[in-house]
Write an enzyme that holds these catalytic residues in place. Structure first.
Site, PDB file in Angstrom:
ATOM      1  N   ASP A 306      42.846  42.278  42.789  1.00  0.00           N
ATOM      2  CA  ASP A 306      41.952  42.054  41.665  1.00  0.00           C
ATOM      3  C   ASP A 306      42.838  41.812  40.444  1.00  0.00           C
ATOM      4  O   ASP A 306      43.914  42.388  40.330  1.00  0.00           O
ATOM      5  CB  ASP A 306      41.069  43.296  41.452  1.00  0.00           C
ATOM      6  CG  ASP A 306      40.136  43.120  40.279  1.00  0.00           C
ATOM      7  OD1 ASP A 306      39.520  42.054  40.177  1.00  0.00           O
ATOM      8  OD2 ASP A 306      40.021  44.051  39.467  1.00  0.00           O
ATOM      9  N   THR A 308      42.276  42.163  36.827  1.00  0.00           N
ATOM     10  CA  THR A 308      42.328  43.162  35.768  1.00  0.00           C
ATOM     11  C   THR A 308      42.707  44.528  36.327  1.00  0.00           C
ATOM     12  O   THR A 308      42.073  45.019  37.263  1.00  0.00           O
ATOM     13  CB  THR A 308      40.961  43.260  35.055  1.00  0.00           C
ATOM     14  OG1 THR A 308      40.589  41.967  34.607  1.00  0.00           O
ATOM     15  CG2 THR A 308      41.034  44.212  33.873  1.00  0.00           C
ATOM     16  N   ASP A 533      40.481  48.415  40.903  1.00  0.00           N
ATOM     17  CA  ASP A 533      40.305  49.613  40.093  1.00  0.00           C
ATOM     18  C   ASP A 533      38.872  49.795  39.620  1.00  0.00           C
ATOM     19  O   ASP A 533      38.559  50.804  38.993  1.00  0.00           O
ATOM     20  CB  ASP A 533      41.239  49.576  38.877  1.00  0.00           C
ATOM     21  CG  ASP A 533      40.871  48.472  37.889  1.00  0.00           C
ATOM     22  OD1 ASP A 533      40.145  47.541  38.292  1.00  0.00           O
ATOM     23  OD2 ASP A 533      41.313  48.547  36.734  1.00  0.00           O
TER      24      ASP A 533
END
Length: 778
Positions: A306, A308, A533
């Site tokens: 991912d 970010t 996250d």
């Protein structure tokens, strides 16, 4: 879905429970005791290491040997007990370290008690507590929604369906689900063992511990041996007894055979290697939730990232505000700030907008529109039914002008995240665009370069604009070129199996699409890891073979992950990968030493059953040889650094050493038996020659698997061999070995020593070319 009970008491949202009420609930046992543990309890570790089938066999053999009065043959218990002690110690040490770091990472929830907000660990929540839940939180227990600010729940872990469920006041929520949008206050009604998920787990039985590939292979070997050892042992005993009529001698010979068939240290060594890996990772502030995941991570050939929080730090900054119509910068920022205030979001974008310190738009909110990873926007409706929303331009701007499209594309090419702010009444009006930047993690380029050089294919799956993602990836050293796709433009019937082959960057991906993309990669035969996250990564993390969460953003993501990077340093991936490879490579390397004696013991037992004579040596004679050539070296070699990619050829790697060694032993021992019968050698001579052969061949195998022979390995083998020679000089009373300095037979020991290595290498060459190369080992 099962209905959950209503609250027994109506707890005030403002006051919550009092300290006295909490104490009463605790006294009644109405606490949120958690069933799932991150590590096994110490009694379970001791029991698993102690109460095994092979240890039971060892105990029976020990009792029988004790009955014969040949107490020196009980020495074989020494390595068995040492293995149990060392293995238990290593696992308990790893457990204590992991538990300490887990304690730091224990989920806490904001609870209203005594008229104020308090942070309470999940296992200290009680029935009737008022718990505040936000986007990204797991639901800690069953409850009733008492207040909702656009709460949306994902119950896929319970129902198997990933659809978003909007929760209103008085709706039920269940433990094991997680919030994907909005906030809420929930009154807990069924906690701990009474919760829906706990009852469901009890109904279907205890959750099985995942078993690593290594353990599966080893367990299959053990399963075969289970059906082999007992019948062969019984046949050998009765055949020997009928031949010589000596019960004690038959028991000792059979015991040596059965003990040789048992690879008693192999399972233990694998468990210790995995536990040591967990311990080493915990020292780096990496929480390991599954021991088998250490091995799985090392086998990953495709890693999905991912953007970010993984490639970037997640610390967003609003770099520029573009305005349209009659709006000015302050007005646009005031509306954006009002949306953040209304939705109460705490994600990275919301925090970046808060840092503007803009004046909040003065208007009353009639309805909140919570942010969702599915819709890509959030907002509110004011008292005049005017709708203000902000989110991804591609999702919320209807029929954008070419100028707007070009502006968004140009900003994306520079790596900016673009947030559009709209006003909707009788028509849609674009008020402004926020250009938000994120910083690439300083260690990211070197980390990704290392992973690429190790043969791992990197793919990025993100909810952001694919052009933005590709630009940021390039800054991080991931070359993607034009290999990106906007998943919002993909039809539902699109074949994902071809997409994952063609593209490296997937932008504007919905959470369900993330999981579907990973499933397609797995269907293509890849072993897939996923890092993330946020709550939007949870479904993908659950689908992946191995998942890694960056701590601090979403409890749901951390709870779903196999690893949690508590230090938030993505470069820890290098250490994690190498630790897994060290475990796999070392266990594969030393496993052959354990299986040598298993192979030759089975074959020799069958041979001597047919021949009708007793087994050629006793347990006491083999004990020091096993300790010096297998027991001690394997525990040392299992801790060696070895970071080459696993070849996925466990059985071939093992058999390339074990089978030639076993065949050499069989040839030598049968020759010694024939020679002994012809020249009428006594049992002490033939048995000593046999175990000396086993030892010398053992050193041939040990040298082969120890390459490269660096200094510490040379020292280890040198000391071991010196002790080996000393054993055969002075081991008569202790182990029943005839001294190799007996001049009448010394030439035989020298002959074995000189011919062992050439024969071993010849057998490796023949089997490697004629047999192993033609076998499909998969």
């Amino acid at each position: 879905m099962v209905k959950i009970k209503k609250p027994k008491t109506y707890t005030s949202l403002e006051d919550g429970l009092t300290s006295q009420q909490v104490a009463t609930q605790v006294q009644k046992g109405l606490t949120n005791v958690q069933i799932k543990k991150l590590s096994r309890p110490i009694p379970k570790i001791l029991a698993d290491n102690l109460f095994t089938l092979f240890n039971l066999l060892n105990l029976i053999i020990a009792i029988l040997i004790f009955w014969t009065g040949s107490y020196r043959n009980l020495f074989f218990l020494g390595p068995v007990i040492a293995n149990i002690i060392i293995g238990s110690y290593q696992e308990i040490r790893a457990k204590i370290t992991v538990d300490k770091i887990s304690l730091v990472n224990t989920q806490s929830f904001t609870v209203i008690r005594d008229k104020r907000k308090q942070e309470i660990p999940i296992d200290q929540l009680v029935e009737d507590d008022i718990v505040m839940v936000k986007r990204g939180d797991t639901i800690p227990a069953d409850g009733i929604v008492r207040y909702s600010n656009g709460l949306q729940i994902n119950e896929s872990s319970i129902t198997g369906e990933s659809d978003t469920i909007t929760k209103q006041i008085d709706n039920e929520v269940f433990s094991g689900s997680f919030a994907i949008a909005g906030q809420a206050q929930i009154q807990l009604t069924q906690v701990g063992h009474e919760s829906f998920v706990s009852k469901l787990s009890s109904a279907v039985g205890k959750e099985k511990r995942s078993v690593s590939v290594l353990m599966k292979i080893i367990n299959n070997i053990i399963k075969i041996l289970t059906y082999t050892i007992i019948p062969i042992g019984l046949l050998l005993f009765f055949r020997s007894f009928l031949k010589n009529g000596d019960v004690a001698q038959s028991i000792l010979g059979t015991s040596a055979s059965v003990i040789g068939m048992i690879p008693e240290g192999l399972v233990l060594l694998t468990a210790v290697a995995l536990a040591t890996g967990s311990y080493n990772l915990s020292k780096r502030n990496i929480l390991v939730r599954s021991l088998s995941a250490i091995e799985t991570l090392a086998r990953v050939d495709t890693l999905c990232l991912d953007k970010t929080g993984t490639i970037t730090t997640g610390k967003l900054t609003v770099k520029k505000t573009l305005t349209y119509g009659n709006m000015d910068t302050k007005e646009v920022q005031a509306i954006a700030t009002k949306i953040v205030e209304a939705t109460q979001e705490t994600n990275a974008t919301a925090l970046a907008i808060k840092k503007l310190d803009a004046q909040v738009l003065q208007t009353n909110v009639q309805k909140v529109i919570p942010f969702s990873s599915e819709t890509k926007y959030s907002g509110f409706i004011d008292e005049e039914n005017v709708r203000y929303i902000m989110g991804a331009p591609e999702f919320i701007i209807k029929n954008p002008a070419s100028e707007i499209t070009q502006t968004v594309e140009h900003a994306a090419e520079k790596g900016f995240r673009v947030i559009a702010i709209l006003k909707e009444d009788s028509q849609q009006t674009l008020l402004g665009l926020l250009l938000i930047s994120d910083e690439v993690r300083p260690q990211a380029p070197s980390t990704f370069s290392y992973l690429k050089n190790q043969g791992i294919d990197l793919k990025i799956i993100s909810g952001d604009n694919p052009v933005t993602v590709a630009n940021v990836a390039a800054q991080a050293g991931i070359a993607t070129g034009k290999s990106y796709i906007d998943m919002s433009s993909v039809n539902d019937d699109q074949d994902y199996h071809e997409l994952v082959k063609e593209y490296k960057v997937f932008g504007r991906v919905r959470p369900s699409q993330k999981a579907d993309l990973i499933k397609a990669m797995q269907d293509n035969g890849l072993t897939v890891g996923m890092t993330g996250d946020g709550v939007n990564d949870v479904l993908a993390m659950r689908q992946s073979d191995c998942s890694v969460a960056i701590a601090g953003e979403s409890d749901a993501a951390e709870a779903s992950a196999d690893f949690v990077l508590l230090n938030r340093n993505f470069d820890s991936m290098i250490f994690m990968l190498n630790e897994g490879r060290r475990v796999i490579n070392n266990v594969e390397r030393v496993a052959s030493l354990f299986l040598i004696k298993t192979i030759y013991s089975v074959v020799l037992s069958i041979f001597f059953i047919i021949l009708g004579t007793g087994y050629p040596f006793q347990p006491s004679q083999l004990t020091p040889i096993n300790a010096l050539t297998v027991g001690i070296p394997t525990f040392i070699l299992a801790l060696e650094p070895n970071y080459t990619p696993p070849a996925g050829r466990f059985m071939r790697n093992v058999m390339e050493i074990a089978l030639p060694s076993a065949i050499c032993n069989i040839i030598f021992i049968i020759a010694i038996s024939i020679l002994g019968r012809h020249f009428n050698y006594n049992f002490a001579t033939t048995s000593t020659l046999s175990v000396f052969t086993i030892g010398i061949i053992g050193y041939c195998a040990l040298i082969s698997i120890s390459n490269p022979l660096i200094v510490r390995k040379q020292v280890m083998i040198g000391i071991s061999f010196a002790l080996f020679i000393i054993t055969f000089i002075f081991g008569n009373k202790a182990f029943g070995l005839q001294s190799i300095l007996t001049l009448q037979y010394t030439y035989l020991f020298v002959a074995i020593f000189l011919t062992a290595w050439p024969l071993f290498m010849f057998m490796r060459e023949v089997l490697g070319r004629r047999v192993f190369s033609k076998i499909n080992w998969k």
